[in-house]
Design an enzyme around this catalytic site. Sequence first.
Site, PDB file in Angstrom:
ATOM      1  N   TRP A  33       0.782  -1.230   0.110  1.00 52.50           N
ATOM      2  CA  TRP A  33       0.013   0.046  -0.112  1.00 52.50           C
ATOM      3  C   TRP A  33       0.873   1.227  -0.170  1.00 52.50           C
ATOM      4  O   TRP A  33       0.207   2.331   0.014  1.00 52.50           O
ATOM      5  CB  TRP A  33      -1.006   0.164   1.080  1.00 52.50           C
ATOM      6  CG  TRP A  33      -0.370  -0.391   2.418  1.00 52.50           C
ATOM      7  CD1 TRP A  33       0.219   0.431   3.467  1.00 52.50           C
ATOM      8  CD2 TRP A  33      -0.222  -1.656   3.036  1.00 52.50           C
ATOM      9  NE1 TRP A  33       0.594  -0.257   4.539  1.00 52.50           N
ATOM     10  CE2 TRP A  33       0.293  -1.418   4.337  1.00 52.50           C
ATOM     11  CE3 TRP A  33      -0.701  -3.085   2.563  1.00 52.50           C
ATOM     12  CZ2 TRP A  33       0.496  -2.740   5.144  1.00 52.50           C
ATOM     13  CZ3 TRP A  33      -0.672  -4.190   3.263  1.00 52.50           C
ATOM     14  CH2 TRP A  33       0.221  -4.149   4.545  1.00 52.50           C
ATOM     15  N   ARG A  34       2.131   1.177  -0.061  1.00 52.77           N
ATOM     16  CA  ARG A  34       3.060   2.423  -0.060  1.00 52.77           C
ATOM     17  C   ARG A  34       3.638   2.587  -1.529  1.00 52.77           C
ATOM     18  O   ARG A  34       4.604   3.137  -1.848  1.00 52.77           O
ATOM     19  CB  ARG A  34       4.104   1.966   0.935  1.00 52.77           C
ATOM     20  CG  ARG A  34       3.975   2.286   2.398  1.00 52.77           C
ATOM     21  CD  ARG A  34       5.067   2.410   3.173  1.00 52.77           C
ATOM     22  NE  ARG A  34       4.389   2.591   4.635  1.00 52.77           N
ATOM     23  CZ  ARG A  34       5.028   2.133   5.700  1.00 52.77           C
ATOM     24  NH1 ARG A  34       6.296   1.479   5.419  1.00 52.77           N
ATOM     25  NH2 ARG A  34       4.462   2.400   6.678  1.00 52.77           N
ATOM     26  N   GLU A  49      -6.106   0.695   5.026  1.00 54.79           N
ATOM     27  CA  GLU A  49      -6.275   1.173   6.593  1.00 54.79           C
ATOM     28  C   GLU A  49      -7.245   0.238   7.216  1.00 54.79           C
ATOM     29  O   GLU A  49      -7.310  -0.010   8.514  1.00 54.79           O
ATOM     30  CB  GLU A  49      -6.638   2.535   6.628  1.00 54.79           C
ATOM     31  CG  GLU A  49      -5.546   3.649   6.191  1.00 54.79           C
ATOM     32  CD  GLU A  49      -4.469   3.512   7.243  1.00 54.79           C
ATOM     33  OE1 GLU A  49      -4.581   2.942   8.286  1.00 54.79           O
ATOM     34  OE2 GLU A  49      -3.226   3.587   6.510  1.00 54.79           O
ATOM     35  N   GLN A  54      -6.998  -4.206  13.685  1.00 55.34           N
ATOM     36  CA  GLN A  54      -6.792  -5.243  14.352  1.00 55.34           C
ATOM     37  C   GLN A  54      -6.197  -6.370  13.778  1.00 55.34           C
ATOM     38  O   GLN A  54      -6.050  -7.467  14.132  1.00 55.34           O
ATOM     39  CB  GLN A  54      -8.483  -5.625  14.531  1.00 55.34           C
ATOM     40  CG  GLN A  54      -9.491  -4.864  14.559  1.00 55.34           C
ATOM     41  CD  GLN A  54      -9.776  -4.632  16.126  1.00 55.34           C
ATOM     42  OE1 GLN A  54      -9.324  -5.032  16.902  1.00 55.34           O
ATOM     43  NE2 GLN A  54     -10.826  -3.834  16.178  1.00 55.34           N
ATOM     44  N   THR A  55      -5.255  -6.122  12.744  1.00 56.93           N
ATOM     45  CA  THR A  55      -4.697  -7.101  11.925  1.00 56.93           C
ATOM     46  C   THR A  55      -3.075  -6.689  11.805  1.00 56.93           C
ATOM     47  O   THR A  55      -3.027  -5.497  11.488  1.00 56.93           O
ATOM     48  CB  THR A  55      -5.209  -7.527  10.574  1.00 56.93           C
ATOM     49  OG1 THR A  55      -6.730  -7.661  10.847  1.00 56.93           O
ATOM     50  CG2 THR A  55      -4.915  -8.723  10.171  1.00 56.93           C
ATOM     51  N   LEU A  92      -9.337 -12.915   7.542  1.00 60.76           N
ATOM     52  CA  LEU A  92      -8.671 -11.634   8.059  1.00 60.76           C
ATOM     53  C   LEU A  92      -9.847 -11.300   9.293  1.00 60.76           C
ATOM     54  O   LEU A  92      -9.336 -10.692  10.095  1.00 60.76           O
ATOM     55  CB  LEU A  92      -9.203 -10.382   7.078  1.00 60.76           C
ATOM     56  CG  LEU A  92      -7.946 -10.126   6.237  1.00 60.76           C
ATOM     57  CD1 LEU A  92      -8.279  -8.901   5.109  1.00 60.76           C
ATOM     58  CD2 LEU A  92      -6.942  -9.608   7.004  1.00 60.76           C
ATOM     59  N   TYR A 132      -9.791   8.229  12.686  1.00 63.91           N
ATOM     60  CA  TYR A 132      -8.157   7.822  12.513  1.00 63.91           C
ATOM     61  C   TYR A 132      -8.110   7.595  10.757  1.00 63.91           C
ATOM     62  O   TYR A 132      -7.364   7.978  10.006  1.00 63.91           O
ATOM     63  CB  TYR A 132      -8.067   6.320  13.200  1.00 63.91           C
ATOM     64  CG  TYR A 132      -6.860   5.911  12.477  1.00 63.91           C
ATOM     65  CD1 TYR A 132      -5.470   6.488  12.788  1.00 63.91           C
ATOM     66  CD2 TYR A 132      -7.133   4.767  11.678  1.00 63.91           C
ATOM     67  CE1 TYR A 132      -4.331   5.883  11.881  1.00 63.91           C
ATOM     68  CE2 TYR A 132      -6.013   4.260  10.908  1.00 63.91           C
ATOM     69  CZ  TYR A 132      -4.817   4.692  11.182  1.00 63.91           C
ATOM     70  OH  TYR A 132      -3.599   4.248  10.483  1.00 63.91           O
ATOM     71  N   ASP A 150      -3.221   6.057  15.941  1.00 62.50           N
ATOM     72  CA  ASP A 150      -3.721   4.781  16.068  1.00 62.50           C
ATOM     73  C   ASP A 150      -2.879   4.173  17.302  1.00 62.50           C
ATOM     74  O   ASP A 150      -2.051   5.002  18.049  1.00 62.50           O
ATOM     75  CB  ASP A 150      -3.580   3.962  14.779  1.00 62.50           C
ATOM     76  CG  ASP A 150      -1.822   3.702  14.456  1.00 62.50           C
ATOM     77  OD1 ASP A 150      -1.210   4.487  14.886  1.00 62.50           O
ATOM     78  OD2 ASP A 150      -1.524   2.995  13.624  1.00 62.50           O
ATOM     79  N   CYS A 206       9.871   2.093  18.341  1.00 63.32           N
ATOM     80  CA  CYS A 206       9.171   2.334  19.598  1.00 63.32           C
ATOM     81  C   CYS A 206       8.204   1.270  19.777  1.00 63.32           C
ATOM     82  O   CYS A 206       7.008   1.684  19.801  1.00 63.32           O
ATOM     83  CB  CYS A 206       8.820   3.755  19.589  1.00 63.32           C
ATOM     84  SG  CYS A 206       7.996   4.370  20.931  1.00 63.32           S
ATOM     85  N   CYS A 216      16.663   5.455  17.603  1.00 65.09           N
ATOM     86  CA  CYS A 216      15.407   6.463  17.402  1.00 65.09           C
ATOM     87  C   CYS A 216      15.889   7.726  16.988  1.00 65.09           C
ATOM     88  O   CYS A 216      16.614   8.494  17.629  1.00 65.09           O
ATOM     89  CB  CYS A 216      14.657   6.433  18.894  1.00 65.09           C
ATOM     90  SG  CYS A 216      13.243   7.306  18.617  1.00 65.09           S
ATOM     91  N   CYS A 222      12.334  13.078  23.451  1.00 61.88           N
ATOM     92  CA  CYS A 222      11.490  11.918  24.157  1.00 61.88           C
ATOM     93  C   CYS A 222      11.686  12.104  25.527  1.00 61.88           C
ATOM     94  O   CYS A 222      12.675  11.766  26.285  1.00 61.88           O
ATOM     95  CB  CYS A 222      11.895  10.791  23.605  1.00 61.88           C
ATOM     96  SG  CYS A 222      11.039   9.544  24.566  1.00 61.88           S
TER      97      CYS A 222
HETATM   98 FE1  SF4 Z   1      10.051   5.407  21.658  1.00 61.48          FE
HETATM   99 FE2  SF4 Z   1      11.249   7.661  23.038  1.00 61.48          FE
HETATM  100 FE3  SF4 Z   1      12.623   5.321  22.662  1.00 61.48          FE
HETATM  101 FE4  SF4 Z   1      12.129   6.929  20.772  1.00 61.48          FE
HETATM  102  S1  SF4 Z   1      13.322   7.476  22.283  1.00 61.48           S
HETATM  103  S2  SF4 Z   1      12.124   4.818  20.965  1.00 61.48           S
HETATM  104  S3  SF4 Z   1      10.329   7.658  20.954  1.00 61.48           S
HETATM  105  S4  SF4 Z   1      10.682   5.611  23.774  1.00 61.48           S
END
Ligand code: SF4
Length: 375
Positions: A33-34, A49, A54-55, A92, A132, A150, A206, A216, A222
């Site tokens: 889908w991308r 979407e 749920q899947t 599904l 959403y 989501d 995450c 990250c 964060c």
């Molecule tokens: Fe998640 Fe924060 Fe860790 Fe990034 S730094 S993975 S946003 S908890």
Amino acid sequence: MPFPRPEFVPFRAADFAVSLSNWFRSSQRDLPWRREENFSDPYRVLVSEIMLQQTTVAAVTPFFKRFIARFPTVESLAKAPEEDVLAHWAGLGYYSRARNLHGAAKSVIEEHGGQFPRDFNEILALPGVGRYTAGAVASIALKQRKPIVDANVARVLSRVLAVEGDLKTAKNQSKLWEGATQIVEVEAVSPREINPAMMELGALVCTPKNPQCELCPVEKWCGARAQNRQNELPFVASKAAPTPLFDVCAFAQNADGEVLLRKRPEDQKIWWRGMWELPRTTRIEGETAAQALTRLGGELGFAIEGGEEVACLKHGVTRYAITLSCLEASVSTQIAGEMVKWCSFEAARALPMPAAMKTLLKTLEKRPARQLRLL
Ligand code: SF4
């Protein structure tokens, strides 16, 4: 290579969004889908979407390809018989999604002259479309600056913004949607990229357990990471244990080796409505499996006599853990009506049928055909 751990910087949507968007361009998964032909088509974004609710991505991928090959346009889906749509959804689960999608396609044809609506509120008014999903269609396909939250986005934002307590409360929901809105409104990023980027970060980095903060791209903004609480947030209420249900179904064959199938009623309140199955019921407390089949026969208007158990499988539906026992059965010769039929195993494969029932039929097909005495 992990990034060196940066100094914590209070959240600033503009910097956050640019860093995340850059990461997404180099790290996103190649998902069907991308692809260009899919992500720029609101109908196909809607299909993906709704399937993804749920899947898992892995489970959805083959279904999405098959569904789009069969129903490539909103017109083709709108024109299709419901049984055909359900057959392409079988496996599904959560079949009301397929019905709603079918309803949404019909609505596009009948109420919008075949043009997928561009107005957010009109998208939101389509059957089965919530805030959403409307946000995903509007931002990904139509490049509108609409937020989405989501489960993945909620987890990322709850950690970044160090949101305390149950995320379902109105106060916390408002914080999450506000954060998502600030991010998608950053002009330097495309809404088509930044919303999927947040979901992708939640899916790949995450993660619910042991997030990979050292990999990250938004680590420095964060709040949870700064407090070393990434494994504590968000707060997750403990789930109630699933409720056990004991179901029984009848495996009856005629002289041609065909099996008896029953169409589930079109009742809004029941699972798998309108789908085919071996005649099935849930055992009432104190009832044996054979007695349950006798009762079911009374409800369906023909006699069923249960014999030996030939298969048993366990599966889950919403909050229920179901044990489905299949008994070899004899049935009365007089069965009639649109809701029951004799059907070959081959023809049954093309019918809309719950996944557990398909699995069961595959097992039964390997047994030598055996017509029991007809009552
Ligand atoms: Fe998640 Fe924060 Fe860790 Fe990034 S730094 S993975 S946003 S908890």
